[in-house]
Design a protein around this motif. Sequence first.
Motif, PDB file in Angstrom:
ATOM      1  N   ALA A 118      -3.580  -8.003  -1.247  1.00 15.22           N
ATOM      2  CA  ALA A 118      -2.176  -7.874  -0.857  1.00 15.22           C
ATOM      3  C   ALA A 118      -1.300  -7.370  -1.996  1.00 15.22           C
ATOM      4  CB  ALA A 118      -1.652  -9.222  -0.355  1.00 15.22           C
ATOM      5  N   LEU A 119      -1.724  -7.616  -3.222  1.00 14.89           N
ATOM      6  CA  LEU A 119      -0.964  -7.206  -4.403  1.00 14.89           C
ATOM      7  C   LEU A 119      -1.945  -6.895  -5.515  1.00 14.89           C
ATOM      8  CD1 LEU A 119       1.670  -7.050  -6.181  1.00 14.89           C
ATOM      9  CD2 LEU A 119       1.350  -9.485  -6.604  1.00 14.89           C
ATOM     10  N   GLY A 120      -1.695  -5.830  -6.241  1.00 14.50           N
ATOM     11  CA  GLY A 120      -2.571  -5.493  -7.353  1.00 14.50           C
ATOM     12  C   GLY A 120      -1.808  -4.959  -8.540  1.00 14.50           C
ATOM     13  N   LEU A 121      -2.309  -5.289  -9.717  1.00  9.65           N
ATOM     14  CA  LEU A 121      -1.749  -4.773 -10.965  1.00  9.65           C
ATOM     15  C   LEU A 121      -2.903  -4.297 -11.832  1.00  9.65           C
ATOM     16  CD1 LEU A 121       0.960  -6.267 -13.257  1.00  9.65           C
ATOM     17  CD2 LEU A 121      -1.324  -5.845 -14.173  1.00  9.65           C
ATOM     18  N   VAL A 122      -2.805  -3.064 -12.303  1.00  9.95           N
ATOM     19  CA  VAL A 122      -3.796  -2.470 -13.203  1.00  9.95           C
ATOM     20  C   VAL A 122      -3.053  -1.998 -14.451  1.00  9.95           C
ATOM     21  CG1 VAL A 122      -5.493  -0.642 -13.531  1.00  9.95           C
ATOM     22  CG2 VAL A 122      -5.270  -1.735 -11.288  1.00  9.95           C
ATOM     23  N   TYR A 123      -3.416  -2.546 -15.593  1.00 11.85           N
ATOM     24  CA  TYR A 123      -2.743  -2.200 -16.847  1.00 11.85           C
ATOM     25  C   TYR A 123      -3.719  -1.512 -17.786  1.00 11.85           C
ATOM     26  CZ  TYR A 123      -0.144  -2.664 -21.217  1.00 11.85           C
ATOM     27  OH  TYR A 123       0.505  -2.404 -22.393  1.00 11.85           O
ATOM     28  N   VAL A 124      -3.274  -0.405 -18.375  1.00 12.72           N
ATOM     29  CA  VAL A 124      -4.085   0.374 -19.315  1.00 12.72           C
ATOM     30  C   VAL A 124      -3.516   0.144 -20.721  1.00 12.72           C
ATOM     31  CG1 VAL A 124      -5.098   2.634 -19.782  1.00 12.72           C
ATOM     32  CG2 VAL A 124      -4.241   2.117 -17.481  1.00 12.72           C
ATOM     33  N   PRO A 125      -4.123  -0.732 -21.510  1.00  9.30           N
ATOM     34  CA  PRO A 125      -3.526  -1.098 -22.798  1.00  9.30           C
ATOM     35  C   PRO A 125      -3.315   0.068 -23.762  1.00  9.30           C
ATOM     36  CG  PRO A 125      -5.194  -2.703 -22.173  1.00  9.30           C
ATOM     37  CD  PRO A 125      -5.305  -1.551 -21.206  1.00  9.30           C
ATOM     38  N   VAL A 126      -4.278   0.982 -23.837  1.00 14.58           N
ATOM     39  CA  VAL A 126      -4.208   2.058 -24.841  1.00 14.58           C
ATOM     40  C   VAL A 126      -3.004   2.964 -24.614  1.00 14.58           C
ATOM     41  CG1 VAL A 126      -5.364   4.152 -25.632  1.00 14.58           C
ATOM     42  CG2 VAL A 126      -6.650   2.026 -25.437  1.00 14.58           C
ATOM     43  N   THR A 127      -2.659   3.224 -23.358  1.00 18.09           N
ATOM     44  CA  THR A 127      -1.534   4.117 -23.049  1.00 18.09           C
ATOM     45  C   THR A 127      -0.280   3.375 -22.598  1.00 18.09           C
ATOM     46  OG1 THR A 127      -2.284   4.390 -20.764  1.00 18.09           O
ATOM     47  CG2 THR A 127      -3.099   5.977 -22.392  1.00 18.09           C
ATOM     48  N   ASP A 128      -0.361   2.038 -22.533  1.00 18.29           N
ATOM     49  CA  ASP A 128       0.748   1.211 -22.045  1.00 18.29           C
ATOM     50  C   ASP A 128       1.210   1.698 -20.664  1.00 18.29           C
ATOM     51  OD1 ASP A 128       2.647  -0.829 -22.095  1.00 18.29           O
ATOM     52  OD2 ASP A 128       4.168   0.418 -23.059  1.00 18.29           O
ATOM     53  N   THR A 129       0.231   1.944 -19.794  1.00 20.05           N
ATOM     54  CA  THR A 129       0.501   2.408 -18.436  1.00 20.05           C
ATOM     55  C   THR A 129       0.205   1.288 -17.452  1.00 20.05           C
ATOM     56  OG1 THR A 129      -0.037   4.702 -18.989  1.00 20.05           O
ATOM     57  CG2 THR A 129      -0.123   4.089 -16.667  1.00 20.05           C
ATOM     58  N   LEU A 130       1.107   1.089 -16.513  1.00 20.91           N
ATOM     59  CA  LEU A 130       0.979  -0.003 -15.555  1.00 20.91           C
ATOM     60  C   LEU A 130       1.055   0.538 -14.134  1.00 20.91           C
ATOM     61  CD1 LEU A 130       0.963  -3.200 -15.363  1.00 20.91           C
ATOM     62  CD2 LEU A 130       3.436  -3.012 -15.104  1.00 20.91           C
ATOM     63  N   TYR A 131       0.038   0.223 -13.334  1.00 20.11           N
ATOM     64  CA  TYR A 131       0.050   0.508 -11.899  1.00 20.11           C
ATOM     65  C   TYR A 131       0.203  -0.818 -11.172  1.00 20.11           C
ATOM     66  CZ  TYR A 131      -2.260   4.957 -13.146  1.00 20.11           C
ATOM     67  OH  TYR A 131      -2.603   6.173 -13.687  1.00 20.11           O
ATOM     68  N   ALA A 214     -23.088   3.066  -6.451  1.00 19.57           N
ATOM     69  CA  ALA A 214     -23.752   2.097  -7.316  1.00 19.57           C
ATOM     70  C   ALA A 214     -22.991   0.786  -7.174  1.00 19.57           C
ATOM     71  CB  ALA A 214     -23.761   2.574  -8.770  1.00 19.57           C
ATOM     72  N   LEU A 215     -23.588  -0.295  -7.657  1.00 18.96           N
ATOM     73  CA  LEU A 215     -23.009  -1.612  -7.429  1.00 18.96           C
ATOM     74  C   LEU A 215     -21.766  -1.863  -8.276  1.00 18.96           C
ATOM     75  CD1 LEU A 215     -26.243  -3.796  -7.221  1.00 18.96           C
ATOM     76  CD2 LEU A 215     -24.802  -2.982  -5.332  1.00 18.96           C
ATOM     77  N   THR A 216     -20.829  -2.583  -7.703  1.00 20.49           N
ATOM     78  CA  THR A 216     -19.663  -3.113  -8.410  1.00 20.49           C
ATOM     79  C   THR A 216     -19.467  -4.545  -7.928  1.00 20.49           C
ATOM     80  OG1 THR A 216     -18.183  -2.321  -6.661  1.00 20.49           O
ATOM     81  CG2 THR A 216     -18.478  -0.892  -8.601  1.00 20.49           C
ATOM     82  N   CYS A 217     -18.588  -5.265  -8.601  1.00 22.54           N
ATOM     83  CA  CYS A 217     -18.208  -6.600  -8.150  1.00 22.54           C
ATOM     84  C   CYS A 217     -16.787  -6.574  -7.603  1.00 22.54           C
ATOM     85  CB  CYS A 217     -18.311  -7.605  -9.292  1.00 22.54           C
ATOM     86  SG  CYS A 217     -20.018  -8.017  -9.742  1.00 22.54           S
ATOM     87  N   GLU A 218     -16.441  -7.603  -6.855  1.00 18.70           N
ATOM     88  CA  GLU A 218     -15.149  -7.630  -6.188  1.00 18.70           C
ATOM     89  C   GLU A 218     -13.982  -7.593  -7.169  1.00 18.70           C
ATOM     90  OE1 GLU A 218     -15.002 -10.752  -3.269  1.00 18.70           O
ATOM     91  OE2 GLU A 218     -16.761  -9.994  -2.195  1.00 18.70           O
ATOM     92  N   TRP A 219     -14.143  -8.204  -8.348  1.00 21.58           N
ATOM     93  CA  TRP A 219     -13.056  -8.173  -9.325  1.00 21.58           C
ATOM     94  C   TRP A 219     -12.882  -6.788  -9.950  1.00 21.58           C
ATOM     95  CZ3 TRP A 219     -16.579 -12.495 -10.316  1.00 21.58           C
ATOM     96  CH2 TRP A 219     -17.764 -12.099 -10.950  1.00 21.58           C
ATOM     97  N   ASP A 220     -13.891  -5.921  -9.818  1.00 24.27           N
ATOM     98  CA  ASP A 220     -13.768  -4.556 -10.334  1.00 24.27           C
ATOM     99  C   ASP A 220     -12.795  -3.712  -9.512  1.00 24.27           C
ATOM    100  OD1 ASP A 220     -15.762  -4.822 -12.392  1.00 24.27           O
ATOM    101  OD2 ASP A 220     -17.311  -4.592 -10.877  1.00 24.27           O
ATOM    102  N   THR A 221     -12.686  -4.006  -8.234  1.00 23.74           N
ATOM    103  CA  THR A 221     -11.981  -3.109  -7.313  1.00 23.74           C
ATOM    104  C   THR A 221     -10.668  -3.645  -6.762  1.00 23.74           C
ATOM    105  OG1 THR A 221     -13.285  -3.997  -5.455  1.00 23.74           O
ATOM    106  CG2 THR A 221     -14.129  -2.022  -6.556  1.00 23.74           C
ATOM    107  N   ALA A 222     -10.513  -4.966  -6.680  1.00 27.36           N
ATOM    108  CA  ALA A 222      -9.439  -5.555  -5.876  1.00 27.36           C
ATOM    109  C   ALA A 222      -8.040  -5.104  -6.286  1.00 27.36           C
ATOM    110  CB  ALA A 222      -9.525  -7.077  -5.916  1.00 27.36           C
ATOM    111  N   ALA A 223      -7.729  -5.139  -7.576  1.00 28.81           N
ATOM    112  CA  ALA A 223      -6.376  -4.802  -8.021  1.00 28.81           C
ATOM    113  C   ALA A 223      -6.040  -3.345  -7.705  1.00 28.81           C
ATOM    114  CB  ALA A 223      -6.232  -5.078  -9.519  1.00 28.81           C
ATOM    115  N   ALA A 224      -6.940  -2.440  -8.069  1.00 30.81           N
ATOM    116  CA  ALA A 224      -6.688  -1.023  -7.803  1.00 30.81           C
ATOM    117  C   ALA A 224      -6.721  -0.734  -6.305  1.00 30.81           C
ATOM    118  CB  ALA A 224      -7.704  -0.162  -8.539  1.00 30.81           C
ATOM    119  N   HIS A 225      -7.512  -1.493  -5.558  1.00 35.11           N
ATOM    120  CA  HIS A 225      -7.549  -1.342  -4.098  1.00 35.11           C
ATOM    121  C   HIS A 225      -6.170  -1.611  -3.508  1.00 35.11           C
ATOM    122  CE1 HIS A 225      -9.831  -2.494  -0.114  1.00 35.11           C
ATOM    123  NE2 HIS A 225      -8.954  -1.525   0.064  1.00 35.11           N
TER     124      HIS A 225
END
Length: 270
Positions: A118-131, A214-225
Amino acid sequence: MSDLSAFFEPLSVIAKDAGKAILEVYNSDFPIEIDTKSDDSPVTKADLAAHQIIEKGLQALTPDIPILSEEGGLPEYTERKHWQRYWLVDPLDGTKEFINKNGEFTVNIAFIENHEPALGLVYVPVTDTLYLGGLAFGSFKNSAGLHEQISIKPVNLGTTLTVVGSRRHGAEALDSLLEKVSDTFSNVDRVDMGSSLKICACAEGSADWYPRLALTCEWDTAAAHAVLKGAGGEIYTPELTPLRYNTKEEMLNPFFHAVGDTSFDWKKFL
Protein backbone atom coordinates in the motif's frame (compact mmCIF):
# COMPACT_ATOMS: atom_id res chain seq x y z
CA MET A 1 -5.25 2.88 7.86
CA SER A 2 -7.04 5.86 6.42
CA ASP A 3 -4.18 8.15 5.47
CA LEU A 4 -0.88 6.42 4.82
CA SER A 5 0.52 9.61 3.31
CA ALA A 6 0.99 10.82 6.89
CA PHE A 7 3.91 8.38 7.02
CA PHE A 8 5.78 10.12 4.18
CA GLU A 9 7.79 12.53 6.32
CA PRO A 10 8.72 10.23 9.23
CA LEU A 11 9.62 7.38 6.87
CA SER A 12 11.84 9.70 4.87
CA VAL A 13 13.72 10.63 8.03
CA ILE A 14 14.10 6.98 9.03
CA ALA A 15 15.35 5.96 5.59
CA LYS A 16 17.84 8.81 5.38
CA ASP A 17 19.20 8.00 8.85
CA ALA A 18 19.68 4.41 7.70
CA GLY A 19 21.35 5.71 4.54
CA LYS A 20 23.83 7.74 6.61
CA ALA A 21 24.81 4.63 8.55
CA ILE A 22 25.26 2.71 5.31
CA LEU A 23 27.45 5.45 3.81
CA GLU A 24 29.68 5.53 6.88
CA VAL A 25 30.68 1.96 6.06
CA TYR A 26 30.63 2.52 2.28
CA ASN A 27 32.94 5.56 2.42
CA SER A 28 35.30 4.12 4.99
CA ASP A 29 38.95 3.66 4.08
CA PHE A 30 38.83 0.17 5.55
CA PRO A 31 37.85 -2.89 3.50
CA ILE A 32 34.18 -3.85 3.88
CA GLU A 33 33.86 -6.84 6.19
CA ILE A 34 31.57 -9.49 4.72
CA ASP A 35 29.82 -12.33 6.51
CA THR A 36 27.74 -15.05 4.86
CA LYS A 37 24.22 -15.92 5.95
CA SER A 38 22.70 -19.40 5.97
CA ASP A 39 21.40 -18.91 2.40
CA ASP A 40 24.92 -17.98 1.20
CA SER A 41 23.97 -14.34 0.68
CA PRO A 42 26.38 -11.68 1.96
CA VAL A 43 25.72 -9.40 4.92
CA THR A 44 27.78 -6.46 6.19
CA LYS A 45 27.87 -4.10 9.15
CA ALA A 46 25.96 -1.64 7.01
CA ASP A 47 23.02 -4.05 6.56
CA LEU A 48 22.80 -4.59 10.30
CA ALA A 49 23.23 -0.93 11.26
CA ALA A 50 20.49 0.12 8.83
CA HIS A 51 18.20 -2.63 10.15
CA GLN A 52 18.59 -1.42 13.73
CA ILE A 53 17.82 2.19 12.79
CA ILE A 54 14.77 1.27 10.73
CA GLU A 55 13.40 -1.16 13.30
CA LYS A 56 13.75 1.37 16.11
CA GLY A 57 12.16 4.12 14.00
CA LEU A 58 9.19 1.99 12.91
CA GLN A 59 8.58 0.72 16.43
CA ALA A 60 8.36 4.30 17.65
CA LEU A 61 6.14 5.32 14.72
CA THR A 62 3.68 2.41 14.88
CA PRO A 63 4.33 0.31 18.01
CA ASP A 64 1.41 -2.06 17.36
CA ILE A 65 2.31 -2.96 13.75
CA PRO A 66 4.66 -5.92 13.14
CA ILE A 67 7.95 -5.47 11.31
CA LEU A 68 9.38 -8.08 8.95
CA SER A 69 12.97 -7.28 7.97
CA GLU A 70 15.51 -9.26 5.98
CA GLU A 71 17.97 -8.80 8.83
CA GLY A 72 15.47 -9.55 11.60
CA GLY A 73 14.01 -12.85 12.71
CA LEU A 74 11.43 -14.50 10.45
CA PRO A 75 8.26 -15.34 12.39
CA GLU A 76 6.58 -18.66 11.69
CA TYR A 77 3.92 -18.50 9.00
CA THR A 78 1.37 -19.74 11.53
CA GLU A 79 1.86 -16.36 13.23
CA ARG A 80 2.35 -13.97 10.35
CA LYS A 81 -0.44 -15.37 8.14
CA HIS A 82 -2.84 -13.52 10.43
CA TRP A 83 -1.16 -10.16 9.83
CA GLN A 84 -3.45 -7.80 7.94
CA ARG A 85 -0.94 -4.94 8.12
CA TYR A 86 2.81 -4.99 8.63
CA TRP A 87 6.06 -3.31 7.62
CA LEU A 88 8.26 -5.20 5.15
CA VAL A 89 11.87 -4.00 5.09
CA ASP A 90 15.10 -4.59 3.23
CA PRO A 91 17.58 -2.37 5.10
CA LEU A 92 20.17 -2.61 2.32
CA ASP A 93 18.90 -3.96 -1.00
CA GLY A 94 21.77 -4.74 -3.34
CA THR A 95 24.43 -5.77 -0.85
CA LYS A 96 26.62 -7.10 -3.67
CA GLU A 97 26.39 -3.72 -5.41
CA PHE A 98 27.32 -2.11 -2.09
CA ILE A 99 30.33 -4.39 -1.75
CA ASN A 100 31.42 -3.62 -5.32
CA LYS A 101 30.90 0.10 -4.65
CA ASN A 102 28.89 0.93 -7.76
CA GLY A 103 26.29 2.97 -5.87
CA GLU A 104 23.29 0.89 -7.01
CA PHE A 105 21.89 -0.09 -3.63
CA THR A 106 18.81 1.09 -1.77
CA VAL A 107 16.94 1.23 1.51
CA ASN A 108 13.49 -0.35 1.06
CA ILE A 109 10.54 0.17 3.42
CA ALA A 110 7.04 -1.02 2.51
CA PHE A 111 3.70 -1.04 4.29
CA ILE A 112 1.72 -4.16 3.37
CA GLU A 113 -2.05 -4.17 3.78
CA ASN A 114 -4.20 -7.19 2.92
CA HIS A 115 -1.30 -8.82 1.02
CA GLU A 116 -0.71 -5.77 -1.19
CA PRO A 117 2.00 -3.07 -1.01
CA ALA A 118 0.00 0.00 0.00
CA LEU A 119 2.96 2.31 0.60
CA GLY A 120 6.58 2.12 -0.44
CA LEU A 121 9.75 4.10 0.07
CA VAL A 122 13.01 3.44 -1.80
CA TYR A 123 16.03 5.54 -0.83
CA VAL A 124 19.30 5.67 -2.77
CA PRO A 125 21.97 6.82 -0.28
CA VAL A 126 24.76 7.58 -2.78
CA THR A 127 22.64 10.05 -4.79
CA ASP A 128 20.31 11.13 -1.96
CA THR A 129 17.36 10.16 -4.17
CA LEU A 130 14.04 9.16 -2.65
CA TYR A 131 11.13 7.37 -4.34
CA LEU A 132 7.89 7.03 -2.44
CA GLY A 133 4.26 6.38 -3.19
CA GLY A 134 1.36 4.01 -3.44
CA LEU A 135 -1.78 3.31 -5.40
CA ALA A 136 -3.99 5.54 -3.22
CA PHE A 137 -1.96 8.72 -3.63
CA GLY A 138 0.43 8.47 -6.58
CA SER A 139 4.21 8.28 -6.56
CA PHE A 140 6.95 10.87 -6.25
CA LYS A 141 10.69 11.31 -6.61
CA ASN A 142 12.85 13.65 -4.56
CA SER A 143 16.30 14.27 -6.03
CA ALA A 144 18.71 17.20 -6.04
CA GLY A 145 16.16 19.37 -4.27
CA LEU A 146 13.47 18.64 -6.85
CA HIS A 147 10.16 17.06 -5.79
CA GLU A 148 8.18 15.67 -8.70
CA GLN A 149 5.37 13.25 -9.35
CA ILE A 150 6.41 10.31 -11.50
CA SER A 151 4.42 8.14 -13.88
CA ILE A 152 4.95 5.26 -16.26
CA LYS A 153 5.60 5.60 -19.99
CA PRO A 154 3.14 4.20 -22.58
CA VAL A 155 4.50 1.39 -24.75
CA ASN A 156 4.14 1.86 -28.51
CA LEU A 157 4.81 -0.83 -31.08
CA GLY A 158 7.49 -0.02 -33.61
CA THR A 159 9.45 2.12 -31.16
CA THR A 160 12.26 1.37 -28.73
CA LEU A 161 11.43 -0.91 -25.82
CA THR A 162 13.66 -0.25 -22.81
CA VAL A 163 14.22 -3.32 -20.68
CA VAL A 164 16.07 -3.33 -17.37
CA GLY A 165 17.71 -6.45 -16.01
CA SER A 166 19.99 -7.74 -13.32
CA ARG A 167 23.66 -7.95 -14.12
CA ARG A 168 23.98 -10.90 -11.77
CA HIS A 169 20.92 -13.12 -12.11
CA GLY A 170 19.02 -14.71 -14.98
CA ALA A 171 20.99 -13.08 -17.81
CA GLU A 172 20.82 -16.06 -20.17
CA ALA A 173 17.06 -16.48 -19.73
CA LEU A 174 16.56 -12.75 -20.26
CA ASP A 175 18.58 -12.79 -23.49
CA SER A 176 16.40 -15.61 -24.78
CA LEU A 177 13.23 -13.73 -23.89
CA LEU A 178 14.38 -10.52 -25.57
CA GLU A 179 15.02 -12.39 -28.82
CA LYS A 180 11.29 -13.09 -28.94
CA VAL A 181 10.37 -9.41 -28.75
CA SER A 182 13.01 -8.06 -31.12
CA ASP A 183 10.72 -8.35 -34.15
CA THR A 184 7.93 -6.39 -32.47
CA PHE A 185 9.92 -3.24 -31.72
CA SER A 186 12.30 -1.22 -33.84
CA ASN A 187 14.88 -1.53 -31.09
CA VAL A 188 15.20 -3.29 -27.74
CA ASP A 189 17.47 -1.42 -25.37
CA ARG A 190 18.68 -3.45 -22.41
CA VAL A 191 20.06 -1.70 -19.33
CA ASP A 192 21.55 -3.64 -16.42
CA MET A 193 21.38 -2.23 -12.90
CA GLY A 194 21.20 -3.35 -9.30
CA SER A 195 18.64 -3.51 -6.50
CA SER A 196 15.07 -2.21 -6.61
CA LEU A 197 16.22 0.62 -8.89
CA LYS A 198 15.04 -1.54 -11.81
CA ILE A 199 11.43 -1.37 -10.63
CA CYS A 200 11.76 2.35 -9.90
CA ALA A 201 13.01 2.86 -13.46
CA CYS A 202 9.72 1.42 -14.73
CA ALA A 203 7.82 3.68 -12.32
CA GLU A 204 9.48 6.87 -13.51
CA GLY A 205 9.22 5.97 -17.21
CA SER A 206 12.93 5.52 -17.93
CA ALA A 207 12.25 1.81 -18.55
CA ASP A 208 9.25 -0.14 -19.84
CA TRP A 209 9.79 -3.66 -18.56
CA TYR A 210 11.76 -5.57 -15.95
CA PRO A 211 11.51 -9.33 -16.46
CA ARG A 212 12.85 -11.08 -13.38
CA LEU A 213 13.69 -14.65 -14.33
CA ALA A 214 15.53 -15.53 -11.14
CA LEU A 215 14.57 -15.75 -7.49
CA THR A 216 13.98 -12.76 -5.23
CA CYS A 217 12.48 -12.37 -1.78
CA GLU A 218 9.41 -10.37 -0.86
CA TRP A 219 11.43 -7.67 0.91
CA ASP A 220 13.38 -7.12 -2.33
CA THR A 221 10.32 -5.98 -4.27
CA ALA A 222 7.60 -4.67 -1.95
CA ALA A 223 8.66 -1.03 -1.53
CA ALA A 224 9.39 -0.43 -5.21
CA HIS A 225 6.24 -2.37 -6.12
CA ALA A 226 4.16 0.18 -4.20
CA VAL A 227 5.96 3.01 -5.99
CA LEU A 228 5.31 1.33 -9.35
CA LYS A 229 1.60 0.86 -8.56
CA GLY A 230 1.32 4.52 -7.59
CA ALA A 231 2.91 5.52 -10.90
CA GLY A 232 0.45 3.41 -12.93
CA GLY A 233 2.39 0.16 -13.32
CA GLU A 234 2.26 -3.31 -11.84
CA ILE A 235 4.29 -6.43 -11.09
CA TYR A 236 2.79 -9.57 -12.60
CA THR A 237 3.49 -13.23 -12.01
CA PRO A 238 3.99 -15.41 -15.13
CA GLU A 239 0.24 -16.09 -14.93
CA LEU A 240 -0.38 -12.33 -15.26
CA THR A 241 -1.78 -11.97 -11.75
CA PRO A 242 -0.47 -9.14 -9.53
CA LEU A 243 2.34 -10.14 -7.16
CA ARG A 244 1.07 -10.55 -3.58
CA TYR A 245 2.76 -10.77 -0.21
CA ASN A 246 2.62 -13.00 2.88
CA THR A 247 0.44 -15.66 1.23
CA LYS A 248 2.75 -18.65 1.81
CA GLU A 249 5.33 -20.03 4.20
CA GLU A 250 8.41 -19.17 2.14
CA MET A 251 9.48 -15.59 1.47
CA LEU A 252 10.56 -16.25 -2.12
CA ASN A 253 8.75 -14.50 -4.96
CA PRO A 254 7.91 -16.36 -8.16
CA PHE A 255 9.56 -15.13 -11.33
CA PHE A 256 7.84 -11.89 -12.27
CA HIS A 257 7.46 -9.07 -14.77
CA ALA A 258 7.44 -5.46 -13.60
CA VAL A 259 5.81 -3.33 -16.28
CA GLY A 260 4.96 0.31 -16.68
CA ASP A 261 2.14 0.31 -19.20
CA THR A 262 -0.47 -2.15 -17.90
CA SER A 263 -2.70 -1.51 -20.94
CA PHE A 264 -0.13 -3.06 -23.30
CA ASP A 265 -0.73 -6.69 -24.32
CA TRP A 266 2.19 -8.25 -22.44
CA LYS A 267 0.80 -11.79 -22.54
CA LYS A 268 2.17 -12.34 -26.05
CA PHE A 269 5.66 -12.12 -24.55
CA LEU A 270 5.11 -13.74 -21.18
